[in-house]
Design a protein around this motif. Structure first.
Motif, PDB file in Angstrom:
ATOM      1  N   ILE A 138      -0.828 -40.548 129.184  1.00  0.00           N
ATOM      2  CA  ILE A 138      -0.347 -40.322 130.551  1.00  0.00           C
ATOM      3  C   ILE A 138      -1.379 -40.812 131.570  1.00  0.00           C
ATOM      4  O   ILE A 138      -1.037 -41.453 132.570  1.00  0.00           O
ATOM      5  CB  ILE A 138      -0.034 -38.830 130.774  1.00  0.00           C
ATOM      6  N   VAL A 139      -2.665 -40.528 131.305  1.00  0.00           N
ATOM      7  CA  VAL A 139      -3.722 -40.944 132.231  1.00  0.00           C
ATOM      8  C   VAL A 139      -3.824 -42.471 132.265  1.00  0.00           C
ATOM      9  O   VAL A 139      -3.982 -43.073 133.339  1.00  0.00           O
ATOM     10  CB  VAL A 139      -5.069 -40.310 131.837  1.00  0.00           C
ATOM     11  N   ILE A 140      -3.727 -43.113 131.098  1.00  0.00           N
ATOM     12  CA  ILE A 140      -3.743 -44.579 131.051  1.00  0.00           C
ATOM     13  C   ILE A 140      -2.590 -45.150 131.885  1.00  0.00           C
ATOM     14  O   ILE A 140      -2.765 -46.078 132.687  1.00  0.00           O
ATOM     15  CB  ILE A 140      -3.645 -45.081 129.596  1.00  0.00           C
ATOM     16  N   PHE A 141      -1.414 -44.574 131.710  1.00  0.00           N
ATOM     17  CA  PHE A 141      -0.243 -45.033 132.464  1.00  0.00           C
ATOM     18  C   PHE A 141      -0.459 -44.827 133.965  1.00  0.00           C
ATOM     19  O   PHE A 141      -0.162 -45.709 134.775  1.00  0.00           O
ATOM     20  CB  PHE A 141       1.009 -44.280 132.005  1.00  0.00           C
ATOM     21  N   GLY A 142      -1.009 -43.671 134.318  1.00  0.00           N
ATOM     22  CA  GLY A 142      -1.266 -43.381 135.730  1.00  0.00           C
ATOM     23  C   GLY A 142      -2.243 -44.373 136.345  1.00  0.00           C
ATOM     24  O   GLY A 142      -2.044 -44.837 137.480  1.00  0.00           O
ATOM     25  N   GLN A 143      -3.297 -44.712 135.604  1.00  0.00           N
ATOM     26  CA  GLN A 143      -4.271 -45.678 136.115  1.00  0.00           C
ATOM     27  C   GLN A 143      -3.661 -47.069 136.240  1.00  0.00           C
ATOM     28  O   GLN A 143      -4.007 -47.837 137.136  1.00  0.00           O
ATOM     29  CB  GLN A 143      -5.493 -45.736 135.179  1.00  0.00           C
ATOM     30  N   THR A 144      -2.730 -47.384 135.343  1.00  0.00           N
ATOM     31  CA  THR A 144      -2.109 -48.707 135.363  1.00  0.00           C
ATOM     32  C   THR A 144      -1.189 -48.886 136.567  1.00  0.00           C
ATOM     33  O   THR A 144      -1.170 -49.946 137.200  1.00  0.00           O
ATOM     34  CB  THR A 144      -1.310 -48.935 134.061  1.00  0.00           C
ATOM     35  N   VAL A 145      -0.409 -47.848 136.890  1.00  0.00           N
ATOM     36  CA  VAL A 145       0.574 -47.975 137.987  1.00  0.00           C
ATOM     37  C   VAL A 145      -0.002 -47.536 139.330  1.00  0.00           C
ATOM     38  O   VAL A 145       0.673 -47.647 140.349  1.00  0.00           O
ATOM     39  CB  VAL A 145       1.852 -47.149 137.678  1.00  0.00           C
ATOM     40  N   ARG A 146      -1.234 -47.050 139.318  1.00  0.00           N
ATOM     41  CA  ARG A 146      -1.823 -46.511 140.544  1.00  0.00           C
ATOM     42  C   ARG A 146      -1.873 -47.545 141.676  1.00  0.00           C
ATOM     43  O   ARG A 146      -1.482 -47.260 142.806  1.00  0.00           O
ATOM     44  CB  ARG A 146      -3.229 -46.004 140.237  1.00  0.00           C
ATOM     45  N   THR A 147      -2.336 -48.749 141.367  1.00  0.00           N
ATOM     46  CA  THR A 147      -2.487 -49.764 142.409  1.00  0.00           C
ATOM     47  C   THR A 147      -1.153 -50.164 143.033  1.00  0.00           C
ATOM     48  O   THR A 147      -1.034 -50.166 144.265  1.00  0.00           O
ATOM     49  CB  THR A 147      -3.233 -50.990 141.854  1.00  0.00           C
ATOM     50  N   PRO A 148      -0.132 -50.515 142.242  1.00  0.00           N
ATOM     51  CA  PRO A 148       1.149 -50.855 142.885  1.00  0.00           C
ATOM     52  C   PRO A 148       1.777 -49.686 143.632  1.00  0.00           C
ATOM     53  O   PRO A 148       2.423 -49.889 144.665  1.00  0.00           O
ATOM     54  CB  PRO A 148       2.033 -51.315 141.713  1.00  0.00           C
ATOM     55  N   GLU A 153       0.104 -47.297 145.214  1.00  0.00           N
ATOM     56  CA  GLU A 153      -0.642 -47.216 146.478  1.00  0.00           C
ATOM     57  C   GLU A 153      -0.115 -48.257 147.477  1.00  0.00           C
ATOM     58  O   GLU A 153       0.008 -47.976 148.670  1.00  0.00           O
ATOM     59  CB  GLU A 153      -2.133 -47.470 146.226  1.00  0.00           C
ATOM     60  N   LYS A 154       0.219 -49.428 146.951  1.00  0.00           N
ATOM     61  CA  LYS A 154       0.713 -50.487 147.833  1.00  0.00           C
ATOM     62  C   LYS A 154       2.085 -50.136 148.390  1.00  0.00           C
ATOM     63  O   LYS A 154       2.345 -50.304 149.587  1.00  0.00           O
ATOM     64  CB  LYS A 154       0.778 -51.805 147.057  1.00  0.00           C
ATOM     65  N   VAL A 155       2.971 -49.620 147.532  1.00  0.00           N
ATOM     66  CA  VAL A 155       4.322 -49.248 147.969  1.00  0.00           C
ATOM     67  C   VAL A 155       4.276 -48.126 148.994  1.00  0.00           C
ATOM     68  O   VAL A 155       5.010 -48.131 149.992  1.00  0.00           O
ATOM     69  CB  VAL A 155       5.189 -48.843 146.759  1.00  0.00           C
ATOM     70  N   LEU A 156       3.388 -47.144 148.750  1.00  0.00           N
ATOM     71  CA  LEU A 156       3.284 -45.991 149.641  1.00  0.00           C
ATOM     72  C   LEU A 156       2.379 -46.246 150.836  1.00  0.00           C
ATOM     73  O   LEU A 156       2.140 -45.351 151.647  1.00  0.00           O
ATOM     74  CB  LEU A 156       2.770 -44.773 148.853  1.00  0.00           C
TER      75      LEU A 156
END
Length: 458
Positions: A345-355, A357-360
């Motif tokens: 879950i943490v790996i997935f969270g780190q992976t999608v974090r940047t996009p 942040e951009k969307v929000l």
């Protein structure tokens, strides 16, 4: 057979997934993380040192760039390989030290609750990540030496000590803990007094000698290192108390490092999902206490007033194994499965974090690309030498211009024969920095910080 072996271990699966996640994250970013940008800049050249850091990581990055080119992929590739190797090496050390395979897995999986590991090491660290790997590897070879004192094992130890010192100067604190542990553990004492240990010392000395000759030379790089360290560890608070302030800083940093993990274990203990047990001390647990003492003395003697948790991470990362020895889990296999899922879950969270942040529209410097700076330089000053205000700018502009040699105003270790202002354009942040130079262009409100850039020539 190879694939079957890889997927037979949860840790191997996580290492593989982490590698792919880390190498993919940069493609969601318009600009590079701070340390990747620094590496993009410094890896233009092979030097004996780079400002306040030893050279090993940059040498490795230089080699990767030669093979894969100067791109975001090259910088994430090296970090991904190192991060995955940390997981595998730590798991291997745990298997050698612990008799329970599930506990060996948990020694790695528990780092899902250590933010500095899953954020900084996963996404941005360079020298510190490499130091983590080399310290775990050093423990592995020490473990092997306690079993077999061969000249090969002593040679590998010497190689790791040399590489450790060339990765980050913090490695000396690991060596200090090793020397202190020798006083209290017979196995380690026998390791040090063995006749083959001279091979270890000679190999380590040969590896580090050129770098320290460079550091101690007349160019004044040692003074730059001292100034950098003082700047990082001094506090702006004038009301500091000798001994008390350093120990308080040390304690608070440790809490920041393992606070979430500690709270998680405390909650599990209160709900009677685990219990703490006593165990027979071995050389590894004695090493843990020695490391605590060496760091406390280091803080007190040098009056260290502030420190980042990531600086202590490499020194204490292997001691998750000691933590596992103190705990008896109820349904340990369930704990291991839970840790595996949490890590995913943490790996997935780190992976999608940047996009996300951009969307929000969450402000982040990595969302502001350096194309405006690069385009202006290419359009108006293609034949001039480009001197950027700092290595962060230099690295980001270099990614967009991999064939162009880029320079930075704050690059203190740039060899003098490279330092030139002939036919060059310099970028500075403040008009006060213009001095007698001629202002020829500007770029207003650039990046997250809305910085004004001024283009000048002599």
């Amino acid at each position: 057979m190879g694939l079957k072996h890889i997927f037979s271990s949860r840790i191997n699966i996580l290492a593989l997934l982490s590698f792919f996640a880390i190498t993919g994250i940069p493609f969601f970013k318009s600009a590079m993380e701070l340390e990747d940008a620094e590496q993009a800049y410094y890896s233009q050249w092979l030097r004996w040192g780079y400002d306040d850091q030893p050279p090993l990581y940059t040498w490795l990055q230089f080699g990767v760039n030669r093979i894969f080119g100067v791109s975001k992929f090259s910088f994430s590739l090296l970090r991904g390989l190192i991060f995955s190797s940390i997981l595998i090496a730590l798991h291997r050390l745990a298997k050698h030290t612990l008799s329970n395979s599930a506990k060996a897995e948990l020694s790695v999986l528990c780092f899902a609750l250590v933010p500095v590991f899953m954020d900084f090491t996963f996404r941005r660290l360079s020298h510190t990540s490499l130091l983590c790997l080399l310290i775990v590897s050093s423990f592995l070879i020490i473990q092997r030496l306690t079993v077999k004192k061969s000249i090969l094992n002593y040679s590998v130890l010497g190689l790791l000590i040399g590489l450790g010192m060339l990765s980050k100067y913090n490695y000396v604190l690991f060596l200090g803990a090793l020397m202190l542990s020798v006083l209290f553990d017979r196995n380690l004492r026998q390791l040090i007094v063995h006749r083959y240990f001279v091979v270890t010392m000679l190999l380590a000395a040969l590896l580090v000698a050129p770098h320290f000759y460079w550091l101690l030379g007349p160019e004044g790089y040692l003074e730059i290192l001292k100034e950098s360290v003082v700047l990082k560890v001094e506090s702006s608070n004038p009301n500091t108390i000798p001994v008390v302030t350093p120990l308080f800083s040390y304690t608070m940093t440790m809490i920041k490092l393992i606070g979430i993990l500690g709270v998680g274990l405390l909650v599990a203990f209160l709900f009677k999902k685990l219990k703490f047990i006593t165990f027979k001390k071995n050389w590894f647990s004695k090493f843990f206490w020695a490391q605590l003492v060496v760091l406390a003395l280091f803080f007190i003697v040098l009056n260290i007033q502030k420190v980042e948790p990531r600086w202590l991470l490499p020194l204490f990362l292997p001691f998750s194994i000691v933590l596992m020895r103190t705990i008896d889990f109820k349904s340990i296999e369930k704990w291991s499965r839970f840790g595996f899922v949490l890590f995913l879950i943490v790996i997935f969270g780190q992976t999608v974090r940047t996009p996300i942040e951009k969307v929000l529209d969450i402000p982040s410097s990595v969302h502001f690309g350096f194309e405006p700076v690069s385009d202006k330089l290419n359009s108006n000053y293609p034949e001039k030498e480009w001197i950027l205000p700092n290595v962060t700018y230099g690295g980001n502009v270099r990614i967009l211009n991999p064939q162009k040699e880029i320079f930075a105003l704050d690059d203190f270790s740039l060899p003098k024969f490279k330092s030139t202002t002939k036919n060059s354009v310099k970028l500075v942040f403040k008009k006060e920095d213009l001095k007698n130079d001629i202002l020829i262009d500007s770029l207003k409100g650039f990046g997250k910080e809305m910085e004004d850039l001024y283009f000048i020539v002599d």
